[in-house]
Design a protein around this motif. Structure first.
Motif, PDB file in Angstrom:
ATOM      1  N   ILE A 139       0.839  -1.199   0.000  1.00  0.00           N
ATOM      2  CA  ILE A 139       0.000   0.000   0.000  1.00  0.00           C
ATOM      3  C   ILE A 139       0.871   1.245   0.000  1.00  0.00           C
ATOM      4  O   ILE A 139       0.612   2.212  -0.723  1.00  0.00           O
ATOM      5  N   LYS A 140       1.926   1.228   0.777  1.00  0.00           N
ATOM      6  CA  LYS A 140       2.839   2.367   0.819  1.00  0.00           C
ATOM      7  C   LYS A 140       3.456   2.592  -0.563  1.00  0.00           C
ATOM      8  O   LYS A 140       3.546   3.724  -1.039  1.00  0.00           O
ATOM      9  N   ALA A 188       2.143   1.765  -3.399  1.00  0.00           N
ATOM     10  CA  ALA A 188       1.082   2.220  -4.307  1.00  0.00           C
ATOM     11  C   ALA A 188       0.855   3.722  -4.200  1.00  0.00           C
ATOM     12  O   ALA A 188       0.704   4.401  -5.216  1.00  0.00           O
ATOM     13  N   ALA A 248      -4.314   2.104  -3.859  1.00  0.00           N
ATOM     14  CA  ALA A 248      -4.305   1.638  -2.462  1.00  0.00           C
ATOM     15  C   ALA A 248      -5.413   0.643  -2.196  1.00  0.00           C
ATOM     16  O   ALA A 248      -5.181  -0.394  -1.561  1.00  0.00           O
ATOM     17  N   ALA A 274      -4.517  -2.613  -3.752  1.00  0.00           N
ATOM     18  CA  ALA A 274      -3.485  -3.293  -2.959  1.00  0.00           C
ATOM     19  C   ALA A 274      -4.083  -3.935  -1.713  1.00  0.00           C
ATOM     20  O   ALA A 274      -3.687  -5.035  -1.330  1.00  0.00           O
ATOM     21  N   ILE A 275      -5.046  -3.272  -1.076  1.00  0.00           N
ATOM     22  CA  ILE A 275      -5.699  -3.852   0.104  1.00  0.00           C
ATOM     23  C   ILE A 275      -6.392  -5.156  -0.268  1.00  0.00           C
ATOM     24  O   ILE A 275      -6.256  -6.170   0.415  1.00  0.00           O
ATOM     25  N   GLU A 323      -3.486  -7.748  -1.312  1.00  0.00           N
ATOM     26  CA  GLU A 323      -2.434  -8.098  -0.359  1.00  0.00           C
ATOM     27  C   GLU A 323      -2.941  -8.438   1.041  1.00  0.00           C
ATOM     28  O   GLU A 323      -2.259  -9.133   1.778  1.00  0.00           O
ATOM     29  N   ILE A 330      -3.135   1.349   8.142  1.00  0.00           N
ATOM     30  CA  ILE A 330      -3.382   1.662   6.740  1.00  0.00           C
ATOM     31  C   ILE A 330      -4.180   2.965   6.638  1.00  0.00           C
ATOM     32  O   ILE A 330      -3.871   3.827   5.807  1.00  0.00           O
ATOM     33  N   LEU A 383      -3.126   6.510   4.714  1.00  0.00           N
ATOM     34  CA  LEU A 383      -3.945   7.098   3.653  1.00  0.00           C
ATOM     35  C   LEU A 383      -4.495   8.478   3.991  1.00  0.00           C
ATOM     36  O   LEU A 383      -5.038   9.153   3.108  1.00  0.00           O
TER      37      LEU A 383
END
Length: 121
Positions: A15-16, A18, A32, A35-36, A39, A98, A102
């Motif tokens: 996520i970071k 992305a 993000a 990705a969540i 992942e 997360i 964000l």
């Protein structure tokens, strides 16, 4: 042995990565949520922006499965600006970290001026 921090986990790193790409904020938030879903893993992830006291759906990815939904506030300088919503998260403990990551991106993307978010294929 101490359990690894969420910051060491693959999901947080993905996520970071992305959101740190040189993308527009809208594209970073879309990346993000993807990705969540990929992942964490999760069935669905979305960001609800606070607009005039209501929650308005922004970027989302995956297929909704609301019977296993977790919702975490996204706060910037003490103000709730959004909610991170994830259905069937593999690791719900990671969601507050997360959401913190964000927050800056949600602050910029939070007022769409009435323009609905569109899914990117």
């Amino acid at each position: 042995m101490v359990a690894p921090s969420v910051y060491d986990r693959d999901v947080f790193a993905a996520i970071k990565a992305a959101v740190e790409e040189p993308l527009e904020v809208d594209d970073a938030l879309r990346a993000a949520v993807v990705a969540i879903v990929e992942e964490l893993p999760a069935a669905w992830a979305g960001i609800l922006f606070v607009e005039d006291g209501d929650l308005v759906l922004g970027p989302e990815a995956g297929e909704q499965q609301s019977d296993a939904r977790v919702q975490v506030p996204v706060v910037y300088r003490g103000e709730r600006i959004a909610e991170l919503v994830v259905d069937a998260p593999g690791d719900a403990d990671a969601l507050p970290a997360i959401a913190d990551l964000l927050a800056e991106y949600c602050l910029v993307g939070w007022d769409t001026g009435g323009i609905p978010w569109e899914a990117v294929e």
